[in-house]
Design a protein around this motif. Structure first.
Motif, PDB file in Angstrom:
ATOM      1  N   GLN A 163       0.845  -1.182   0.000  1.00 18.79           N
ATOM      2  CA  GLN A 163       0.000   0.000   0.000  1.00 18.79           C
ATOM      3  C   GLN A 163       0.885   1.238   0.000  1.00 18.79           C
ATOM      4  OE1 GLN A 163      -2.555  -1.065   3.445  1.00 18.79           O
ATOM      5  NE2 GLN A 163      -4.246  -0.906   1.983  1.00 18.79           N
ATOM      6  N   ALA A 164       0.616   2.151  -0.941  1.00 19.62           N
ATOM      7  CA  ALA A 164       1.465   3.326  -1.082  1.00 19.62           C
ATOM      8  C   ALA A 164       0.782   4.333  -1.999  1.00 19.62           C
ATOM      9  CB  ALA A 164       2.822   2.928  -1.671  1.00 19.62           C
ATOM     10  N   SER A 165       1.382   5.514  -2.100  1.00 22.13           N
ATOM     11  CA  SER A 165       1.002   6.500  -3.107  1.00 22.13           C
ATOM     12  C   SER A 165       2.113   6.538  -4.143  1.00 22.13           C
ATOM     13  CB  SER A 165       0.820   7.884  -2.470  1.00 22.13           C
ATOM     14  OG  SER A 165      -0.271   7.888  -1.568  1.00 22.13           O
ATOM     15  N   LEU A 166       1.750   6.354  -5.406  1.00 26.47           N
ATOM     16  CA  LEU A 166       2.745   6.252  -6.464  1.00 26.47           C
ATOM     17  C   LEU A 166       2.508   7.297  -7.541  1.00 26.47           C
ATOM     18  CD1 LEU A 166       2.891   2.363  -6.960  1.00 26.47           C
ATOM     19  CD2 LEU A 166       4.379   3.795  -5.548  1.00 26.47           C
ATOM     20  N   GLU A 167       3.574   7.628  -8.255  1.00 25.95           N
ATOM     21  CA  GLU A 167       3.502   8.608  -9.341  1.00 25.95           C
ATOM     22  C   GLU A 167       3.288   7.870 -10.665  1.00 25.95           C
ATOM     23  OE1 GLU A 167       6.076  12.418  -9.774  1.00 25.95           O
ATOM     24  OE2 GLU A 167       7.044  10.871 -11.020  1.00 25.95           O
ATOM     25  N   LEU A 168       2.155   8.119 -11.288  1.00 21.24           N
ATOM     26  CA  LEU A 168       1.817   7.484 -12.560  1.00 21.24           C
ATOM     27  C   LEU A 168       2.125   8.443 -13.707  1.00 21.24           C
ATOM     28  CD1 LEU A 168       0.387   5.054 -14.038  1.00 21.24           C
ATOM     29  CD2 LEU A 168      -1.711   6.421 -13.874  1.00 21.24           C
ATOM     30  N   ARG A 169       2.911   7.962 -14.684  1.00 25.51           N
ATOM     31  CA  ARG A 169       3.161   8.740 -15.889  1.00 25.51           C
ATOM     32  C   ARG A 169       2.038   8.470 -16.893  1.00 25.51           C
ATOM     33  NH1 ARG A 169       8.851  10.147 -17.556  1.00 25.51           N
ATOM     34  NH2 ARG A 169       9.972  10.468 -15.608  1.00 25.51           N
ATOM     35  N   TYR A 191       0.460   9.169 -20.666  1.00 29.16           N
ATOM     36  CA  TYR A 191       0.810   9.549 -22.021  1.00 29.16           C
ATOM     37  C   TYR A 191      -0.442   9.846 -22.840  1.00 29.16           C
ATOM     38  CZ  TYR A 191       5.410   7.847 -20.720  1.00 29.16           C
ATOM     39  OH  TYR A 191       6.614   7.674 -20.084  1.00 29.16           O
ATOM     40  N   ALA A 192      -0.224  10.420 -24.032  1.00 28.87           N
ATOM     41  CA  ALA A 192      -1.342  10.742 -24.919  1.00 28.87           C
ATOM     42  C   ALA A 192      -2.155   9.497 -25.230  1.00 28.87           C
ATOM     43  CB  ALA A 192      -0.824  11.386 -26.202  1.00 28.87           C
ATOM     44  N   ASN A 193      -1.461   8.375 -25.421  1.00 24.98           N
ATOM     45  CA  ASN A 193      -2.139   7.089 -25.577  1.00 24.98           C
ATOM     46  C   ASN A 193      -2.125   6.412 -24.209  1.00 24.98           C
ATOM     47  OD1 ASN A 193      -3.116   4.566 -26.172  1.00 24.98           O
ATOM     48  ND2 ASN A 193      -1.775   4.230 -27.929  1.00 24.98           N
ATOM     49  N   PRO A 194      -3.260   6.351 -23.529  1.00 30.93           N
ATOM     50  CA  PRO A 194      -3.263   5.879 -22.133  1.00 30.93           C
ATOM     51  C   PRO A 194      -2.855   4.427 -21.951  1.00 30.93           C
ATOM     52  CG  PRO A 194      -5.508   6.159 -22.945  1.00 30.93           C
ATOM     53  CD  PRO A 194      -4.602   6.767 -23.976  1.00 30.93           C
ATOM     54  N   VAL A 195      -2.833   3.626 -23.025  1.00 31.99           N
ATOM     55  CA  VAL A 195      -2.386   2.239 -22.853  1.00 31.99           C
ATOM     56  C   VAL A 195      -0.904   2.184 -22.496  1.00 31.99           C
ATOM     57  CG1 VAL A 195      -4.128   1.359 -24.450  1.00 31.99           C
ATOM     58  CG2 VAL A 195      -1.843   1.879 -25.299  1.00 31.99           C
ATOM     59  N   ASN A 196      -0.165   3.299 -22.695  1.00 33.53           N
ATOM     60  CA  ASN A 196       1.251   3.347 -22.354  1.00 33.53           C
ATOM     61  C   ASN A 196       1.517   3.856 -20.941  1.00 33.53           C
ATOM     62  OD1 ASN A 196       2.081   2.457 -24.927  1.00 33.53           O
ATOM     63  ND2 ASN A 196       1.967   4.536 -25.754  1.00 33.53           N
ATOM     64  N   ASN A 197       0.470   4.239 -20.207  1.00 33.71           N
ATOM     65  CA  ASN A 197       0.649   4.740 -18.840  1.00 33.71           C
ATOM     66  C   ASN A 197       1.407   3.720 -17.991  1.00 33.71           C
ATOM     67  OD1 ASN A 197      -0.865   6.902 -19.683  1.00 33.71           O
ATOM     68  ND2 ASN A 197      -2.672   6.397 -18.455  1.00 33.71           N
ATOM     69  N   PHE A 217       4.081   3.243 -14.142  1.00 32.65           N
ATOM     70  CA  PHE A 217       4.843   3.779 -13.023  1.00 32.65           C
ATOM     71  C   PHE A 217       6.337   3.837 -13.352  1.00 32.65           C
ATOM     72  CE2 PHE A 217       1.115   1.809 -10.887  1.00 32.65           C
ATOM     73  CZ  PHE A 217       0.574   2.987 -10.410  1.00 32.65           C
ATOM     74  N   LEU A 218       6.724   3.276 -14.500  1.00 34.57           N
ATOM     75  CA  LEU A 218       8.123   3.210 -14.917  1.00 34.57           C
ATOM     76  C   LEU A 218       8.377   4.177 -16.071  1.00 34.57           C
ATOM     77  CD1 LEU A 218       8.424  -0.687 -14.927  1.00 34.57           C
ATOM     78  CD2 LEU A 218       8.911   0.882 -13.039  1.00 34.57           C
ATOM     79  N   ASN A 219       9.629   4.537 -16.266  1.00 29.42           N
ATOM     80  CA  ASN A 219      10.013   5.431 -17.350  1.00 29.42           C
ATOM     81  C   ASN A 219      10.089   4.670 -18.671  1.00 29.42           C
ATOM     82  OD1 ASN A 219      10.362   7.624 -15.569  1.00 29.42           O
ATOM     83  ND2 ASN A 219      12.473   7.028 -15.140  1.00 29.42           N
ATOM     84  N   SER A 239       4.263  13.734 -25.356  1.00 32.10           N
ATOM     85  CA  SER A 239       4.035  14.437 -24.100  1.00 32.10           C
ATOM     86  C   SER A 239       3.452  13.505 -23.052  1.00 32.10           C
ATOM     87  CB  SER A 239       3.082  15.617 -24.326  1.00 32.10           C
ATOM     88  OG  SER A 239       1.830  15.153 -24.789  1.00 32.10           O
ATOM     89  N   TYR A 240       3.657  13.854 -21.804  1.00 29.79           N
ATOM     90  CA  TYR A 240       3.059  13.103 -20.708  1.00 29.79           C
ATOM     91  C   TYR A 240       2.938  14.027 -19.507  1.00 29.79           C
ATOM     92  CZ  TYR A 240       7.743  12.735 -18.647  1.00 29.79           C
ATOM     93  OH  TYR A 240       8.967  13.005 -18.097  1.00 29.79           O
TER      94      TYR A 240
END
Length: 250
Positions: free
Chosen positions: A111-117, A119-125, A127-129, A138-139
């Motif tokens: 359990q945590a709060s994470l930073e989600l990247r 992208y314009a195409n959301p299937v590429n979202n 937590f990793l670079n 853009s993201y």
């Protein structure tokens, strides 16, 4: 991500002509290759004895829609952390009368709060670079809640033979780590795995296979794949695993 059909087009049409119609009517929701293969797996009883479907990395509900087409009576529990995609997911559950429930949360190892990247195409979202990000791609970033499947499934109807789908853009090992108890009640896992990761520190296919093997799962089918158009090498694949520790459903 929608992958390429494993079968030549004419073979897919012969195997599941009704699913081709679904593709024409719902292009934004259907990967014909995956839908046709799910249909064939059910018809041949290569996927059988399941009581629920758990959709991890649901995006806007594409897999939930396809699974509902194949198993219309089964409840589907979808998990999607991106609030924008989740809004579409909720609407699609209502629009297509999908039984079950969508959840606006990420799944991982704790359990945590994470930073989600995002992208314009959301299937590429993810937590990793992304390793090969286009300079013009853009993201933005959003902080989302993350829990574990072991924590969340206890508050939902009990399952004894779940079908688990993983499509989490390199985050598979974290999800599996947080699902040790749930996997004991899981009959099948369908995981999109990467043979050439697009994400820094993303899980490789062999790592996912080893992690699932430690929980008693064995790979039995490849339902869909994506190849490099120049080399023909496999980049990603949808692989089906069965839990050998559960009784045979046949």
């Amino acid at each position: 991500m929608f992958l390429d059909n494993l079968l030549p087009g004419y073979m897919g049409m012969l195997a599941a002509p009704s699913k081709l119609l679904k593709r024409f009517c719902h292009r934004e929701m259907v990967s014909f290759g995956l839908l046709a293969n799910l249909h064939v797996m059910k018809r041949r009883q290569l996927i059988s004895g399941i009581d629920s479907i758990w959709d991890i990395g649901a995006n806007q509900g594409q897999f939930a829609f396809m699974a509902h087409c194949v198993w219309p009576q089964l409840p589907i529990y979808s998990f999607e952390p991106d609030p924008d995609s989740f809004e579409h997911l909720q609407k699609n559950f209502a629009k297509y009368a999908i039984p079950g429930q969508p959840h606006n949360v990420a799944l991982g190892a704790e359990q945590a709060s994470l930073e989600l990247r995002r992208y314009a195409n959301p299937v590429n979202n993810s937590f990793l670079n992304r390793q090969e990000q286009n300079e013009n791609e853009s993201y933005d970033k959003v902080i989302v809640d993350c829990s574990t499947l072991d924590t969340l499934h206890t508050g939902l109807p009990k399952t004894k033979a779940a079908f688990l789908k993983l499509d989490v853009q390199g985050f598979e090992l974290a999800v599996i780590k947080g699902s040790a108890e749930f996997l004991r009640h899981c009959r099948y896992v369908l995981a999109e795995v990467s043979f050439s990761s697009s994400y820094t520190n993303g899980a490789h296919a062999d790592e996912v296979m080893l992690a699932l093997r430690e929980h008693g799962f064995e790979c039995i089918q490849m339902l869909d794949l994506l190849r490099d158009k120049q080399t023909g090498h496999i980049l990603e694949a949808d692989m089906l695993f069965v839990n050998k520790r559960l009784d045979n459903p046949q």
